[in-house]
Design an enzyme around this catalytic site. Sequence first.
Site, mmCIF file in Angstrom:
data_model
loop_
_atom_site.group_PDB
_atom_site.id
_atom_site.type_symbol
_atom_site.label_atom_id
_atom_site.label_comp_id
_atom_site.label_asym_id
_atom_site.label_seq_id
_atom_site.Cartn_x
_atom_site.Cartn_y
_atom_site.Cartn_z
ATOM 1 N N HIS A 57 0.844 -1.193 0.000
ATOM 2 C CA HIS A 57 0.000 0.000 0.000
ATOM 3 C C HIS A 57 0.881 1.244 0.000
ATOM 4 O O HIS A 57 2.052 1.194 0.395
ATOM 5 C CB HIS A 57 -0.903 0.021 1.239
ATOM 6 C CG HIS A 57 -1.989 -0.996 1.205
ATOM 7 N ND1 HIS A 57 -3.058 -0.962 2.069
ATOM 8 C CD2 HIS A 57 -2.190 -2.089 0.419
ATOM 9 C CE1 HIS A 57 -3.867 -1.971 1.808
ATOM 10 N NE2 HIS A 57 -3.357 -2.676 0.821
ATOM 11 N N GLU A 59 0.945 3.819 1.933
ATOM 12 C CA GLU A 59 1.438 4.186 3.256
ATOM 13 C C GLU A 59 2.643 3.342 3.655
ATOM 14 O O GLU A 59 3.626 3.845 4.201
ATOM 15 C CB GLU A 59 0.348 3.989 4.318
ATOM 16 C CG GLU A 59 -0.912 4.773 4.059
ATOM 17 C CD GLU A 59 -1.991 3.975 3.337
ATOM 18 O OE1 GLU A 59 -1.695 3.376 2.273
ATOM 19 O OE2 GLU A 59 -3.142 3.982 3.808
ATOM 20 N N CYS A 87 -6.239 1.715 6.030
ATOM 21 C CA CYS A 87 -6.851 0.465 6.470
ATOM 22 C C CYS A 87 -6.224 0.048 7.806
ATOM 23 O O CYS A 87 -5.297 0.691 8.305
ATOM 24 C CB CYS A 87 -6.645 -0.619 5.413
ATOM 25 S SG CYS A 87 -4.919 -1.154 5.234
ATOM 26 N N CYS A 90 -2.342 -0.608 7.566
ATOM 27 C CA CYS A 90 -1.546 0.617 7.469
ATOM 28 C C CYS A 90 -1.608 1.426 8.756
ATOM 29 O O CYS A 90 -0.590 1.956 9.210
ATOM 30 C CB CYS A 90 -2.007 1.443 6.277
ATOM 31 S SG CYS A 90 -1.640 0.632 4.699
#
Length: 161
Positions: A57, A59, A87, A90
């Site tokens: 992701h 992040e 999410c 993260c």
Amino acid sequence: MTSAVMTDQDFMRIALAAADQARALGEVPVGAVLVKAGEIIATGFNQPIGRHDPTAHAEIAALRAAAELLGNYRLPGCTLYVTLEPCVMCAGAMLHARLSRVVFGAADPKTGACGSVLNLFAEAKLNHHAELTGGVLAEECGTMLSEFFAERRSQSRNKLP
């Protein structure tokens, strides 16, 4: 001569540019920028499809790059800007990194862990808390995602016999 102080909106625009890199690769357009003392330390964008990695992701990419650059897995005094509400994975990584602040654009009503579904940052039982700011350039961030998924749906419909 003094340099201009960048605002949350300025950093979120840079995160949007990173999200555009993800979109260009066919990935869900999410971008992240990690800032310390007003300086951009790292950026990241979604790449789970291309990297065959569910943890790739935006992040996580920014956190990994910043930790490598700073030589520490702890990132106190840092702010992470991300175009979509993080999410659980993260958000957990951000808490472990000891970020001081997290700023996100669009809310994520399906998997958001900053208040939409749950809020890890408000969990009193956790040993670290970061300041949380949501909704920065939310319309622009949300539009980028909506347009991406609308295009995907259109492409899927056009492939049907």
